[in-house]
Design an enzyme around this catalytic site. Structure first.
Site, PDB file in Angstrom:
ATOM      1  N   GLU A   1      71.388  20.367-104.410  1.00 45.77           N
ATOM      2  CA  GLU A   1      70.434  21.460-104.210  1.00 45.77           C
ATOM      3  C   GLU A   1      69.501  21.166-103.044  1.00 45.77           C
ATOM      4  O   GLU A   1      69.225  22.029-102.225  1.00 45.77           O
ATOM      5  CB  GLU A   1      69.613  21.707-105.485  1.00 45.77           C
TER       6      GLU A   1
ATOM      7  N   GLY B   1      68.375  18.402 -90.866  1.00 47.50           N
ATOM      8  CA  GLY B   1      67.116  19.106 -90.564  1.00 47.50           C
ATOM      9  C   GLY B   1      66.097  19.020 -91.698  1.00 47.50           C
ATOM     10  O   GLY B   1      66.379  18.480 -92.763  1.00 47.50           O
ATOM     11  N   TYR B   2      64.918  19.536 -91.446  1.00 45.03           N
ATOM     12  CA  TYR B   2      63.833  19.566 -92.454  1.00 45.03           C
ATOM     13  C   TYR B   2      63.648  18.181 -93.086  1.00 45.03           C
ATOM     14  O   TYR B   2      63.902  17.980 -94.265  1.00 45.03           O
ATOM     15  CB  TYR B   2      64.107  20.627 -93.524  1.00 45.03           C
TER      16      TYR B   2
ATOM     17  N   TYR C   1      62.828  26.797-107.691  1.00 43.82           N
ATOM     18  CA  TYR C   1      64.258  27.103-107.666  1.00 43.82           C
ATOM     19  C   TYR C   1      65.095  25.896-108.127  1.00 43.82           C
ATOM     20  O   TYR C   1      65.963  26.006-108.991  1.00 43.82           O
ATOM     21  CB  TYR C   1      64.673  27.566-106.263  1.00 43.82           C
TER      22      TYR C   1
ATOM     23  N   ASP D   1      67.610  32.197-105.743  1.00 42.08           N
ATOM     24  CA  ASP D   1      67.627  31.747-104.346  1.00 42.08           C
ATOM     25  C   ASP D   1      67.921  32.964-103.457  1.00 42.08           C
ATOM     26  O   ASP D   1      67.932  34.097-103.951  1.00 42.08           O
ATOM     27  CB  ASP D   1      68.656  30.614-104.146  1.00 42.08           C
TER      28      ASP D   1
ATOM     29  N   CYS E   1      83.887  43.104-106.565  1.00 40.72           N
ATOM     30  CA  CYS E   1      82.658  42.656-107.229  1.00 40.72           C
ATOM     31  C   CYS E   1      82.619  43.051-108.711  1.00 40.72           C
ATOM     32  O   CYS E   1      82.838  44.209-109.054  1.00 40.72           O
ATOM     33  CB  CYS E   1      81.454  43.263-106.504  1.00 40.72           C
TER      34      CYS E   1
HETATM   35  S1  SF4 Z   1      78.785  46.046-105.499  1.00 40.93           S
HETATM   36 FE1  SF4 Z   1      78.656  45.273-103.433  1.00 40.93          FE
HETATM   37  S2  SF4 Z   1      76.490  45.358-102.898  1.00 40.93           S
HETATM   38 FE2  SF4 Z   1      76.641  45.585-105.102  1.00 40.93          FE
HETATM   39  S3  SF4 Z   1      76.349  43.515-105.894  1.00 40.93           S
HETATM   40 FE3  SF4 Z   1      78.548  43.857-105.665  1.00 40.93          FE
HETATM   41  S4  SF4 Z   1      79.097  43.108-103.633  1.00 40.93           S
HETATM   42 FE4  SF4 Z   1      76.867  43.324-103.735  1.00 40.93          FE
END
Ligand code: SF4
Length: 341
Positions: free
Chosen positions: A46, A90-91, A129, A147, A209
């Site tokens: 992380e 970095g950082y 986080y 995040d 998705c």
């Molecule tokens: S539908 Fe598309 S915009 Fe909505 S959470 Fe899923 S990938 Fe992201």
């Protein structure tokens, strides 16, 4: 209309099937076999993956895990070794905090890395986080992991309208409404994976998705409008000179003061950095400097432009000399590379 329980179920199913395999991660099928996540390994991953890609951070994680198998090994290591192994990530304050934190775990927690959110938050360099992530993954604590990836997924799914950064707290609270005690670690990791692989900043692949059914931004056809952000002000530019003094294949370097930017790291000598180009005639060492052009490096709050000069000498002057520049922070590697070009 959002159905939180259905959204969670769909996400966890997707994670079981398509979540990423990462060297520090214990996948659901391995958890079933009794393998438990290692909080030290998760913490390292992380801290290292903040502000960079996993592809860039993973070799560092592997090098640290092999050099320091336990948090006590890390605590007992030389700070300079830790800092030089960090070069390129970095950082650098994170590397210093890493060592400090390992020391506190060794001295105040008998070398056992804590896994509850409250104790984690008391350790140096561990913010909300990271604490939430370790506690959820390693102790099944129902924490709210948020995040940048999670912000993007949640803001799109709910078409969250308040611009960030001001609206960040509200967005966090909204993310919190989806948290449950059932598999909190897998849920958090699933959400991060969704943001990293499917709900990407520029080209989300909504057709793949698991939240497509509920996502308001997708229904509006405005996925990339979210998260809405207040326009950033342009960062200021600072100027200075960088010096590459060479002798028999080695380069003169100096250790920077502990406090401040790149604190404790080795670097090329430079002039002071100011708002306007400074006067090179005030070079710290009188030499026949040859101009080698400008390098630019962007830090969080400003861009640094250094005019690079190089010179070769026959007799070393006092100071630290190195032939291997891989342990230098990126900005100084740029200076040396420009000086040697
Ligand atoms: S539908 Fe598309 S915009 Fe909505 S959470 Fe899923 S990938 Fe992201």
């Amino acid at each position: 209309m959002h159905n939180v329980l259905d959204m969670r179920t769909a996400l966890l199913r997707w994670y079981d099937d398509q979540g990423r395999t990462l060297p520090w991660r214990v996948r659901p099928e391995d958890r079933v076999r009794g393998i438990v996540p290692n909080p030290y390994a998760i913490w390292l991953s992380e801290v290292m993956s903040q502000q960079t890609t996993l592809a860039h951070a993973t070799p560092y994680w592997e090098a640290y895990r092999s050099a320091f198998p336990t948090v006590v090994d890390l605590a007992n290591a030389d700070r300079e070794v830790i800092l030089s192994m960090w070069a390129g990530l970095g950082y650098y304050a994170r590397a210093r905090n890493l060592h400090k934190c390992a020391g506190v775990v060794r001295d105040e927690h008998r070398g056992v890395f804590p896994t509850d959110e409250k104790t984690l938050l008391s350790l140096p360099g561990i913010g909300p986080y990271t604490a939430a992530t370790i506690a959820a993954i390693c102790a099944d604590e129902a924490t709210n992991i948020v995040d940048g990836n999670v912000e993007r997924v949640i803001s799109r799914s709910f078409a969250y309208a308040s611009p960030l950064p001001k609206g960040r707290k509200g967005l966090r609270d909204l993310a919190g409404t989806l948290v449950r005690a059932d598999r909190p670690g897998d849920y958090g990791q699933a959400l991060m994976d969704l943001g990293a692989t499917i709900c990407s900043p520029k080209n989300p692949t909504c057709l793949l998705c698991p939240w497509q059914t509920w996502c308001v931004a997708h229904a509006q056809g405005e996925e990339t409008k979210y998260p809405i952000k207040t326009k950033k002000k342009q960062i200021p530019v600072r100027y200075g000179y960088g010096y590459v003094l060479q002798c028999s294949g080695e380069i003169l370097v100096e250790r920077r003061p502990d406090k401040g930017l790149l604190g404790g790291m080795l670097g090329s000598p430079t002039s002071a950095w100011g708002d306007k180009p400074t006067d090179h005639s005030a070079a710290p060492m009188k030499r026949n400097w040859e101009a080698k052009g400008e390098i630019r490096h962007v830090f969080t709050h400003f861009e640094l432009r250094l005019e690079v000069f190089t010179a070769e000498i026959d007799q070393r002057v006092d100071g630290e000399w190195v032939s291997d520049i891989s342990g230098l922070p990126t900005v100084f590697r740029k200076v040396v590379e420009a000086g040697l070009a």
